[in-house]
Design a protein around this motif. Structure first.
Motif, PDB file in Angstrom:
ATOM      1  N   VAL A  45       0.933  -1.230  -0.041  1.00  0.00           N
ATOM      2  CA  VAL A  45       0.147  -0.015   0.072  1.00  0.00           C
ATOM      3  C   VAL A  45       0.822   1.023   0.043  1.00  0.00           C
ATOM      4  O   VAL A  45       1.498   1.455   0.795  1.00  0.00           O
ATOM      5  CB  VAL A  45      -1.153   0.143   1.381  1.00  0.00           C
ATOM      6  N   PHE A  46       0.545   1.971  -1.185  1.00  0.00           N
ATOM      7  CA  PHE A  46       1.384   3.498  -1.141  1.00  0.00           C
ATOM      8  C   PHE A  46       0.847   4.407  -1.810  1.00  0.00           C
ATOM      9  O   PHE A  46      -0.066   4.316  -2.757  1.00  0.00           O
ATOM     10  CB  PHE A  46       2.841   2.887  -1.999  1.00  0.00           C
ATOM     11  N   GLU A  47       0.878   5.473  -1.051  1.00  0.00           N
ATOM     12  CA  GLU A  47       0.035   6.714  -1.638  1.00  0.00           C
ATOM     13  C   GLU A  47       1.046   7.782  -1.636  1.00  0.00           C
ATOM     14  O   GLU A  47       1.778   8.182  -0.432  1.00  0.00           O
ATOM     15  CB  GLU A  47      -1.222   6.861  -0.668  1.00  0.00           C
ATOM     16  N   SER A  71      -1.443   2.153  -4.580  1.00  0.00           N
ATOM     17  CA  SER A  71      -1.012   1.251  -5.377  1.00  0.00           C
ATOM     18  C   SER A  71       0.622   0.597  -4.891  1.00  0.00           C
ATOM     19  O   SER A  71       1.180   1.138  -3.903  1.00  0.00           O
ATOM     20  CB  SER A  71      -0.383   1.864  -6.757  1.00  0.00           C
ATOM     21  N   PRO A  72       0.790  -0.483  -5.110  1.00  0.00           N
ATOM     22  CA  PRO A  72       1.617  -1.215  -4.577  1.00  0.00           C
ATOM     23  C   PRO A  72       3.091  -0.616  -5.018  1.00  0.00           C
ATOM     24  O   PRO A  72       3.173  -0.067  -6.260  1.00  0.00           O
ATOM     25  CB  PRO A  72       1.666  -2.606  -4.980  1.00  0.00           C
ATOM     26  N   VAL A  73       4.291  -0.954  -4.310  1.00  0.00           N
ATOM     27  CA  VAL A  73       5.530  -0.566  -4.804  1.00  0.00           C
ATOM     28  C   VAL A  73       6.585  -1.535  -4.425  1.00  0.00           C
ATOM     29  O   VAL A  73       6.606  -2.248  -3.373  1.00  0.00           O
ATOM     30  CB  VAL A  73       5.928   0.989  -4.180  1.00  0.00           C
ATOM     31  N   SER A  74       7.270  -1.944  -5.397  1.00  0.00           N
ATOM     32  CA  SER A  74       8.591  -2.879  -5.254  1.00  0.00           C
ATOM     33  C   SER A  74       9.732  -2.290  -5.401  1.00  0.00           C
ATOM     34  O   SER A  74      10.046  -1.503  -6.307  1.00  0.00           O
ATOM     35  CB  SER A  74       8.290  -4.265  -6.262  1.00  0.00           C
ATOM     36  N   MET A  89       1.609   4.105 -10.424  1.00  0.00           N
ATOM     37  CA  MET A  89       0.804   5.481 -10.500  1.00  0.00           C
ATOM     38  C   MET A  89       2.228   6.468 -10.430  1.00  0.00           C
ATOM     39  O   MET A  89       2.968   6.325  -9.842  1.00  0.00           O
ATOM     40  CB  MET A  89      -0.104   5.721  -9.430  1.00  0.00           C
ATOM     41  N   ARG A  90       1.991   7.815 -10.945  1.00  0.00           N
ATOM     42  CA  ARG A  90       2.645   8.715 -11.039  1.00  0.00           C
ATOM     43  C   ARG A  90       2.948   9.279  -9.682  1.00  0.00           C
ATOM     44  O   ARG A  90       2.132   9.290  -8.739  1.00  0.00           O
ATOM     45  CB  ARG A  90       2.258   9.894 -11.817  1.00  0.00           C
TER      46      ARG A  90
END
Length: 283
Positions: free
Chosen positions: A77-79, A89-92, A106-107
Motif C-alpha cells: 500500500v503506497f500513496e 498502489s503497490p511499490v516494489s 502511478m505517477r
C-alpha cells in the motif's frame, strides 16, 4: 514507462524500446511498465521482477527477502503523500550490488523529487555507491513526505480542537459537521499509516540483514530513516488518541445540547401543569 538514472547523467532519461541501457545505469524506475520494459530491467538486474499481483498478494514473510545477491522489498500500500488524491498502489524495490529497480503503478511526485535530489548529489558519492545511494535517497524522501503529511493532519487536528473547545456555545448542526471532519482526518491518517507500516518493515529488514554490498555510509542513512519511522509511529499513536478524544468530546457536547433542549421542554411542561389542573377543576 522506464526511466533511467545513471551516475554520469545530470537528469533522468526515458528508455526507448530497442535501445541499450547505459553501462553506468544505477537506478531503473518502472512506472506502470509493459512487458518490454520489464524484460529489459530483468536482463539488466539478472533477476525476475515480481508482477503487481505478487506484490499485493505476498504474505508478510515473503514481502522482504534476500535471494542470492538481490534484496527484494515490497510495500503493498503506497500513496503519494502530497498528490491530493486517495489512490493507492503497490511499490516494489529490488536492490543488487550494481542496480536499483523500482516498480510502481502511478505517477509520484515523491519519486520525482528523490530522483532530482539524487542527481544533484551524485558528485558527493563514491564510485560504486550509485544503487545504494539512490535507495537511501528514495527512502529518505518518501519518509520525509509522509512526515510532512502527518504534520498537516496534526495542524488540522489542533485547529479543530481549538474550535471544539471554544467558550462559545456551539449548535448541534455544527457539531455534526465536525464529526464528519474528524472522520475525514482519521481516513487521511489511516492511509498514511499503511505506507508507514510498509516502509518501517522495509527499513527494519534492511538494517537487520545489512547486505555487504550496501556501503557503510548508505547503511547509516537507512538506519537514520528507521529511527525516524519509529518516531513517526509514536506520532501516529498520539494523533489517533487526539482524534479519539475529539470524537468523544463532540459526542459529549451533542449530548449536552440535547439535555438542554430536554430541560426546556421539562420547564415548559411544569409551567403548563397548574393551569391545566385548574382548568380541569373549574370545568
Amino acid at each position: 514507462m522506464l526511466t533511467i538514472h545513471a551516475a554520469r547523467q545530470s537528469e533522468p532519461v526515458v528508455w526507448k524500446p530497442g535501445t541499450p541501457l547505459p553501462q553506468d545505469a544505477a537506478w531503473l524506475d518502472l512506472c506502470d511498465p509493459g512487458n518490454a520494459e520489464m524484460q529489459v530491467c530483468e536482463q539488466a538486474a539478472k533477476v525476475r521482477l515480481p508482477v503487481r499481483e505478487e506484490i499485493t498478494g505476498a504474505s508478510l514473510p515473503g514481502r522482504n527477502r534476500i535471494e542470492q545477491q538481490a534484496m527484494f522489498l515490497e510495500v503493498p500500500v503506497f500513496e503519494d503523500a502530497d498528490d491530493g488524491k486517495a489512490h493507492t498502489s503497490p511499490v516494489s524495490l529490488v536492490l543488487t550490488p550494481e542496480l536499483l529497480v523500482t516498480q510502481r503503478y502511478m505517477r509520484s511526485a515523491a519519486f520525482d523529487e528523490a530522483a532530482r535530489d539524487w542527481h544533484a548529489h551524485q558528485h558527493a558519492h563514491q564510485p560504486g555507491e550509485g544503487p545504494a545511494s539512490a535507495f537511501a535517497e528514495l527512502l529518505e524522501t518518501l519518509v520525509e513526505r509522509i512526515a510532512m503529511s502527518m504534520q498537516k493532519v496534526a495542524a488540522d487536528v489542533a485547529d479543530l480542537s481549538g474550535r471544539v473547545f471554544d467558550d462559545k456555545r456551539v449548535q448541534t448542526r455544527r457539531l455534526r459537521q465536525w464529526l464528519v471532519h474528524v472522520g475525514a482526518l482519521e481516513a487521511r491518517l489511516a492511509r498514511r499509516r499503511g505506507a508507514l507500516l510498509g516502509f518501517t518493515r522495509l527499513a527494519v529488514f534492511t538494517c537487520e540483514k545489512k547486505p555487504d554490498w550496501i556501503p557503510e555510509k548508505q547503511q547509516s542513512r537507512i538506519e537514520t530513516v528507521r529511527n525516524d519511522l519509529v518516531a513517526l509511529d509514536h506520532f501516529d499513536e498520539q494523533l489517533t488518541e487526539k482524534l479519539q478524544f475529539l470524537l468523544d468530546a463532540i459526542f459529549g457536547l451533542i449530548s449536552v445540547n440535547q439535555n438542554n433542549v430536554m430541560k426546556l421542554f421539562t420547564v415548559a411542561s411544569v409551567v403548563a401543569v397548574p393551569p391545566v389542573i385548574l382548568a380541569g377543576i373549574w370545568a
